[in-house]
Each structure stands twice: as structure tokens, then as C-alpha cells.
Scaffold this active site. Structure first.
Site, PDB file in Angstrom:
ATOM      1  N   ASP A  99       0.852  -1.184   0.000  1.00  0.00           N
ATOM      2  CA  ASP A  99       0.000   0.000   0.000  1.00  0.00           C
ATOM      3  C   ASP A  99       0.893   1.241   0.000  1.00  0.00           C
ATOM      4  OD1 ASP A  99      -2.453   1.519   0.436  1.00  0.00           O
ATOM      5  OD2 ASP A  99      -3.234  -0.323   1.321  1.00  0.00           O
ATOM      6  N   ASP A 201      -3.143   4.620  -2.270  1.00  0.00           N
ATOM      7  CA  ASP A 201      -4.204   5.192  -1.452  1.00  0.00           C
ATOM      8  C   ASP A 201      -4.630   6.576  -1.962  1.00  0.00           C
ATOM      9  OD1 ASP A 201      -5.545   4.722   1.253  1.00  0.00           O
ATOM     10  OD2 ASP A 201      -4.718   6.725   1.547  1.00  0.00           O
ATOM     11  N   GLU A 255      -6.465   4.046  -5.913  1.00  0.00           N
ATOM     12  CA  GLU A 255      -7.785   4.288  -5.319  1.00  0.00           C
ATOM     13  C   GLU A 255      -8.221   5.707  -5.659  1.00  0.00           C
ATOM     14  OE1 GLU A 255      -9.921   4.175  -0.945  1.00  0.00           O
ATOM     15  OE2 GLU A 255      -7.995   5.176  -1.209  1.00  0.00           O
ATOM     16  N   HIS A 328     -11.422  -3.166   3.105  1.00  0.00           N
ATOM     17  CA  HIS A 328     -11.345  -2.802   4.526  1.00  0.00           C
ATOM     18  C   HIS A 328     -12.117  -1.520   4.868  1.00  0.00           C
ATOM     19  CE1 HIS A 328      -8.468  -0.303   2.524  1.00  0.00           C
ATOM     20  NE2 HIS A 328      -8.321   0.425   3.608  1.00  0.00           N
ATOM     21  N   ASP A 329     -12.618  -0.814   3.859  1.00  0.00           N
ATOM     22  CA  ASP A 329     -13.366   0.426   4.097  1.00  0.00           C
ATOM     23  C   ASP A 329     -14.867   0.237   3.903  1.00  0.00           C
ATOM     24  OD1 ASP A 329     -11.062   1.924   4.533  1.00  0.00           O
ATOM     25  OD2 ASP A 329     -10.839   2.422   2.405  1.00  0.00           O
TER      26      ASP A 329
END
Ligand code: NOJ
Length: 561
Positions: A99, A201, A255, A328-329
Site C-alpha cells: 500500500d 491510497d 484508489e 477494509h473500508d
């Protein structure tokens, strides 16, 4: 079979390390825990692991607030453990992507510690500082993703710094070439260690509009139009590609909240040398109400079709889609888009079929492959996620919302739904830890766990395994053109995939009632026959191809002949 790039042909598995497996009994998942489960990943058949952040962090946002990009978080282990993990994955033919969180750092990063010291500190311009307005208010009216103003006042230099997320996540200043160089060097450090790429991210937040204008006249407002897909984003992505990524055979996925298919087609067009894939949010937004994610509504199949159409047609032959239904969000996909009670198994398999039969690269989030569900903790004190806790405080304490209403929103949408520990077996704490887990285990772990799933040949796990194998054997699943059929059907989502001389049809009953499907006229020539490729029910009787009756959440994929 190998025709395109590895990142098109492999399936990605996301690990959220804090919740995956704890090896030392401190209640927090760690790298050695992951190492102990590598054979499980191999068994599933995934080819790429995306590891959520494992870098040094004070954990204001569970590792998405990084205080040292080139070191490992103590709770997760050491650099030696990380090297062993990389080696263990590679030994099994699985790649590793890390990440990359470079829209912001932690306020505890040495860059920020320096930056805040004085206006002429060499690191001052690594971040975005502005004086307040004449009336003493913030430099503009933007709110942060996590609620409240996106600016934090710092008395040392009497200025504000920008933070699009929590105040412990100051935004980095990409306008500064020295910052960009530092990021590229850090990326090179990891690539030289042998990683296979990055998940980036909120990478479309790195370029802010000139002058950082306020969004309208309200005291506080969402300023997304001034920092999502901003003016110099493509310039930075191209530079990053040229300076770093182009030197390695690696993958990237960015993302991008708010990204459209038109922009994504540009960012992922190989000719533009920017990114391989983006994560868009349009599917995730189909149940958002007027006030955003917490004010949710029931999603509609017509909206899922419309969004999927846009992306499938929009990127075909231009860029490349990433395919995901949770991470995970996000809440657990079976609770959100399926049925997590009566038809849990059937609907989880139906969603898995959907995920693996669209054009693009599927991303599985840990626990999805055993049909893990949302959680309902009784009390807000049992929640850990900063976004959830901020929402509760703003809504209930500051806004007077009844607690039950806020908890209903949290049950449906909280990120902690995805973050309860992985359910390995039916022993205490689901086999995740021998200590006290940092967040409670979902009480349904006795019915839903890996050990059971591995034993049961009809499990969701084995269905995923089969889909992943099929995708390896049939290029049509990866590359085939998508075309929706029977678009108006209220229960069924059906589409064809076409590749060279082959055509498949995917028929998905997204409802808990029986549904009738009739082959549309445009597929007239295929009325004579079909071969079943996969289905989530047993005993799929061969019927005349023109009339199929699908049971609740039944999914079928046929080759049309
Ligand atoms: C997106 C990440 O996925 C999320 O978990 C995080 O809170 C924000 N970006 C900020 O880094």
C-alpha cells in the site's frame, strides 16, 4: 495460459494485517501470522496479495497514517519478518503489492515534525500550510473525509495545515519537487526489495486546485471538486511512472473516489503510461442517500446494472477494470448486496460469480471467500474505526440523532464490519489470537470459519477456488467483451461475454424469489444448446435454452453453442 500482463490474469487477495492472524498473543494480527497462513492462500489459488499498510504508524487510522515509510510497525513485526513474508509468497508463486499512502503522512513523521517548527524550515513545503482568514477562520471551508474542518491550526507558526483525513494525517504537498523525489526514492526502496507493485491510497487527491478555493458560501462544505482528479494529477502520475515504475515489471492500482469511467480510461490507457487500474466508488455509492454514506438507502439492481455497464463498456479496449465488492473500508458484500441469513451461501457464491465473470481483475477481501458477514456490536465503545467514532460523536453528541438510528447506520456502513478478525476455526476468538483481540470477533464464528469451509466441499471457499481455476483456463473470463442482456429484468442480471469464436452467458438471480429468464431475441441463434460452466446450486437440470427458472440467488454460467 498467458496472454496479457500478470495483473490482468491473476486474482488479487487483500490482507488487512491487523485482523488477519496474530502469532504472538497480543491480540493484533502480524506478519508472522500471515506467514503461517501462506499455504491457505496458495490453496485458494490467488496470484497476488495486496497488503494494507504495515509501516511504522501511531495508528490513528490503522496504519494509513505513516510515520516512517521505510520501517515496519512494531506490532506487526520486523523487516526480517517482512522479508520472510515476501520470500514465502514468491516461493508459492504469489506476488506482493504494498500500500502506497502518499497523499498524506502521519503528523508524527519526521518530515512533519520538522515542517511545523518554522516557516523557513527546509521541510515546511512538504506540507500545505496557510494563514487563517482575516476573521480568524480556516483558510477555506473544506470538510475532511472524516468530518469536521480539513484544516488544523498550529500555534507554533500561527498557520493552518491541510488534512483531508484526520488531523493526524497532514496532506503532503505534491507541488514540491523535493517531496516528489522523496516519495520516488521511497518507492524505489521497496521495489528494490522485490515487491510487485503498489495499491495507491486516494492517489487522485494529490493535486489540489490552484489557490485552494472554498466550495460555495457555506461555513463548511465538501470541496471534492477542488482536489479529486485535480489539475496536475496526470503530470504527477506520468512522472512517477517515468522515474520509478517503468523500470520494473510491476502493477499499480490507484484508489480514486469520484473518478469517472472517462477519466479512468485515460489513467489506465497503456499508451498514457500512468496506472494499470483504478478503484472507482460508483458501485459502492449505489446505496448512499442524499447525505452521503451514513444516510443510506436500499440499493437497486437497476443501479448496479447501470454502473457496471458504464465501466464495462467504458474501459473495454482502452483501460482495464478492477473488480471489487468490498474491502477494509466497506461493509461485507454478502450483508450488503446479498442475504446474510437464509441465503448466505447462495448469495455469496452469486456475488463471487459476478466478480469473476466481468472484464477486469477481481479483488477478494480477506474473509469474503468464506462468506463473512457484517457485525452488530451492542455498544459504540466496541467500535475502533476513527470514521465510525467521529460519525457517532457528530451525529449523536453534537447533532442529537437518536442512538438507535446512529447504530443502525453503523451496522450497515461502518468500516469495522470488514475489520473484525478473520474467522479461522471455532475455538476461542475464532483462532485469530490467544490473547484479547483488538476488536471483537463476530459472534457467528462457530458457523462461519475457514476450518469448516475447507472441510465442506460445497463451501463458498471451494466455489471461489473453482472460479479462480476456471479463470486460469478460460481467457474469455478475463478478456471477453461484456454485453448486457434483458436489461429491464427486475430480479435477474444477465450478460454475455464474447471472445474470438466463443460466447458465454452469465445469469444471476439477485433476488430471494424464483425468477424466470428467457433468452432474448438477439441471442436467437443460440437457442439450440448450451453447456453449463459453473452454478451455485446442485442439480441444475438442462432445460430448453430459451426458458430458465432460477432459484433464489441462483447463478449460472453457460457456454452458448
Ligand atoms: C483510503 C483507505 O483505504 C482508508 O482506509 C483510509 O482511511 C484513507 N484512504 C486515508 O488514508
Amino acid at each position: 495460459m498467458k496472454m496479457g500482463a500478470f495483473w490482468q490474469e491473476e486474482v488479487v487477495y487483500q490482507i488487512y494485517p491487523r485482523s488477519f492472524m496474530d502469532s504472538n498473543g497480543d491480540g493484533i494480527g502480524d506478519l508472522r501470522g500471515i506467514i503461517s497462513k501462506l499455504d491457505y492462500l496458495k490453496e485458494l489459488g490467488v496470484g497476488i496479495v495486496w497488503l494494507s499498510p504495515v509501516y511504522k504508524s501511531p495508528n490513528d487510522d490503522n496504519g494509513y497514517d505513516i510515520s516512517d515509510y521505510q520501517d515496519i510497525m512494531d506490532e506487526f513485526g520486523t523487516m526480517d519478518d517482512w522479508e520472510e513474508l515476501l520470500h514465502g509468497l514468491h516461493e508459492r508463486g504469489i506476488r506482493l503489492i504494498m500500500d502506497l499512502v502518499v497523499n498524506h503522512s502521519s503528523d508524527e513523521h519526521s518530515w512533519f515534525q520538522e515542517s511545523k517548527k518554522s516557516k523557513d524550515n527546509p521541510y515546511r513545503d512538504f506540507y500545505i500550510w496557510k494563514p487563517g482568514k482575516g476573521d480568524g477562520s480556516e483558510p477555506n471551508n473544506w470538510v475532511s473525509f472524516f468530518g469536521g474542518s480539513a484544516w488544523q491550526y498550529d500555534e507554533v507558526t500561527d498557520e493552518y495545515y491541510l488534512h483531508l483525513f484526520s488531523k493526524k494525517q497532514p496532506d503532503l504537498n505534491w507541488e514540491n519537487p523535493r517531496l516528489r523525489r522523496a516519495v520516488y526514492d521511497m518507492m524505489t526502496f521497496w521495489l528494490e526489495k522485490g515487491i510487485d507493485g503498489f495499491r495507491m491510497d486516494v492517489i487522485n487527491c494529490i493535486s489540489k486546485a490552484e489557490g485552494l478555493p472554498s466550495a460555495g458560501d457555506d461555513k463548511y462544505a465538501w470541496g471534492g471538486e477542488f482536489f479529486l482528479c485535480g489539475p496536475r494529477l496526470e503530470q504527477y502520475l506520468k512522472e512517477m511512472n517515468e522515474e520509478v515504475l517503468s523500470k520494473y515489471d510491476v502493477m499499480t492500482v490507484g484508489e480514486m473516489p469520484g473518478v469517472t469511467p472517462e477519466l479512468a480510461a485515460r489513467y489506465t490507457d497503456p499508451a498514457n503510461k500512468e496506472l494499470n487500474m483504478v478503484f472507482h466508488f460508483e458501485t459502492m455509492d449505489i446505496d448512499a442517500g442524499e447525505g452521503g454514506k451514513w444516510n443510506f438507502t436500499k440499493w437497486k439492481l437497476a443501479d448496479l446494472k447501470a454502473v457496471t455497464n458504464k465501466w464495462q463498456y467504458g474501459l473495454n479496449g482502452r483501460g482495464w477494470n478492477s473488480l471489487y465488492l468490498n474491502n477494509h473500508d466497506q461493509p461485507r458484500m454478502v450483508s450488503r448486496f446479498g442475504d446474510d441469513t437464509v441465503y448466505r451461501k447462495e448469495s455469496a457464491k452469486l456475488l463471487a460469480t459476478f466478480l469473476h465473470t466481468l472484464q477486469g481483475t477481481p479483488y477478494i477481501f480477506q474473509g469474503e471467500e468464506i462468506g463473512m458477514t457484517n457485525v452488530k456490536f451492542d455498544n459504540i465503545d466496541q467500535y475502533r474505526d476513527i470514521e465510525t467514532l467521529n460519525f457517532f460523536k457528530e451525529a449523536v453528541h453534537d447533532g442529537g440523532m437518536p442512538v438507535e438510528q446512529a447504530m443502525a447506520a453503523i451496522y450497515a456502513k461502518s468500516r469495522d464490519n470488514a475489520r473484525t478478525p478473520m474467522q479461522w476455526n471455532e475455538s476461542k476468538h475464532a483462532g485469530f489470537t490467544t490473547g484479547e483481540p483488538w476488536i471483537g470477533v463476530n459472534p457467528n464464528f462457530k458457523e462461519i470459519n475457514v476450518e469448516d469451509a475447507l472441510r465442506d466441499k460445497d463451501s463458498i471457499f471451494h466455489y471461489y477456488k473453482k472460479l479462480i481455476q476456471l479463470r486460469k483456463q478460460h481467457p474469455i473470463m478475463i478478456y471477453g467483451d461484456y454485453d448486457i442482456v434483458a436489461e429491464e429484468h427486475e430480479q435477474i442480471y444477465a450478460y454475455t461475454r464474447t471472445w474470438r469464436n466463443e460466447k458465454w452467458i452469465v445469469i444471476l438471480n439477485f433476488s430471494d424469489r424464483e425468477a424466470e429468464f428467457t433468452l432474448p431475441e438477439k441471442l436467437e441463434e443460440y437457442r439450440s444448446g448450451s453447456q453449463l460452466i459453473i452454478s451455485n446450486y446442485e442439480n441444475v437440470t438442462e432445460r430448453p435454452i430459451s426458458e430458465w427458472n432460477l432459484r433464489p440467488y441462483e447463478a449460472r454460467v453457460y457456454r452458448l453453442v
